[in-house]
Design a protein around this motif. Structure first.
Motif, short mmCIF file in Angstrom:
data_model
loop_
_atom_site.label_atom_id
_atom_site.label_comp_id
_atom_site.label_asym_id
_atom_site.label_seq_id
_atom_site.Cartn_x
_atom_site.Cartn_y
_atom_site.Cartn_z
N ARG A 48 0.84 -1.21 0.00
CA ARG A 48 0.00 0.00 0.00
C ARG A 48 0.86 1.25 0.00
N ALA A 49 1.90 1.26 0.83
CA ALA A 49 2.78 2.43 0.91
C ALA A 49 3.46 2.69 -0.43
N LEU A 50 3.92 1.64 -1.07
CA LEU A 50 4.56 1.80 -2.37
C LEU A 50 3.56 2.30 -3.41
N THR A 51 2.34 1.80 -3.34
CA THR A 51 1.30 2.21 -4.28
C THR A 51 0.96 3.69 -4.11
N TYR A 52 0.85 4.14 -2.86
CA TYR A 52 0.43 5.51 -2.59
C TYR A 52 1.58 6.48 -2.38
N PHE A 53 2.82 6.02 -2.52
CA PHE A 53 3.98 6.88 -2.30
C PHE A 53 3.98 8.11 -3.21
N PRO A 54 3.57 8.01 -4.47
CA PRO A 54 3.56 9.22 -5.30
C PRO A 54 2.68 10.34 -4.73
N GLY A 55 1.68 10.01 -3.93
CA GLY A 55 0.81 11.02 -3.33
C GLY A 55 1.31 11.51 -1.98
N PHE A 56 2.41 10.94 -1.48
CA PHE A 56 2.96 11.32 -0.19
C PHE A 56 3.52 12.74 -0.28
N ARG A 57 3.21 13.57 0.71
CA ARG A 57 3.57 14.99 0.67
C ARG A 57 4.88 15.34 1.38
N GLY A 58 5.61 14.36 1.87
CA GLY A 58 6.93 14.63 2.40
C GLY A 58 7.00 15.04 3.86
#
Length: 183
Positions: A48-58
């Motif tokens: 899940r984290a890898l899938t949603y990583f592009p949306g992670f805001r840092g």
């Protein structure tokens, strides 16, 4: 502590998230109370984290990952409600806990045995706590998250976090006193 500057969005998943893998595994293990189930939850959380990583805001990748692990663990508990898993073999037979139980070279055998018993006793007491108290205690005492971080991660008011932590500590003290009286 766990905050990452905005330019971290351009960094890789490995650089931003993977340093927090140990904390994620620790939380999964304590929530699930079963090493195999914890590994399954951790694997699901990492996907899940890898899938949603592009949306992670840092901001706070540790908290972000622990939230995913928490959601995966609670999802797994709901899915498996009423199903009792019986292990085929003891995890220690396969070396799962053997490394953690190796004595320190600085300790004599008696001291090593006492420390191992104490560690096992504390783990049993923590494992016996209700999940919401166990989760809060693990996040605060073992993962050293602040009350604010725990409140954000569990989506509960900070007063609830403090209350759960107080209740968990009180139950641990009571259980310890009762065992001392019994022995």
């Amino acid at each position: 502590m766990g905050d990452v500057a905005a330019p971290a969005q351009n960094q890789s998943f490995e650089a931003v998230v993977l340093p927090h893998l140990d904390a994620a595994h620790n939380l999964a293990r304590w929530l699930m109370r079963d090493a195999t189930a914890a590994e399954d939850v951790l694997q699901e959380a990492m996907v899940r984290a890898l899938t949603y990583f592009p949306g992670f805001r840092g901001v706070n990748p540790r908290g972000w990952l622990l939230q995913i692990v928490r959601n995966a663990a609670y999802g797994s508990m709901k899915l498996n409600r009423g199903i009792e898993l019986v292990p085929i073999a003891n995890g220690e037979e396969h070396g799962g806990a053997a490394i953690a139980d190796l004595p320190s070279g600085a300790d004599d055998p008696e001291t090593s045995l006492i420390k191992a018993r104490d560690r096992s006793h504390v783990q049993q007491l923590i494992g016996a706590l209700p999940v919401e108290l166990r989760e809060t205690l693990v996040l605060r005492e073992l993962e050293e998250l602040s009350y604010k971080e725990i409140a954000e991660l569990t989506r509960t008011p900070i007063g609830t976090v403090m209350s759960r932590l107080w209740r968990a500590r009180r139950l641990l003290v009571q259980a310890t006193r009762e065992q001392r009286k019994a022995s």
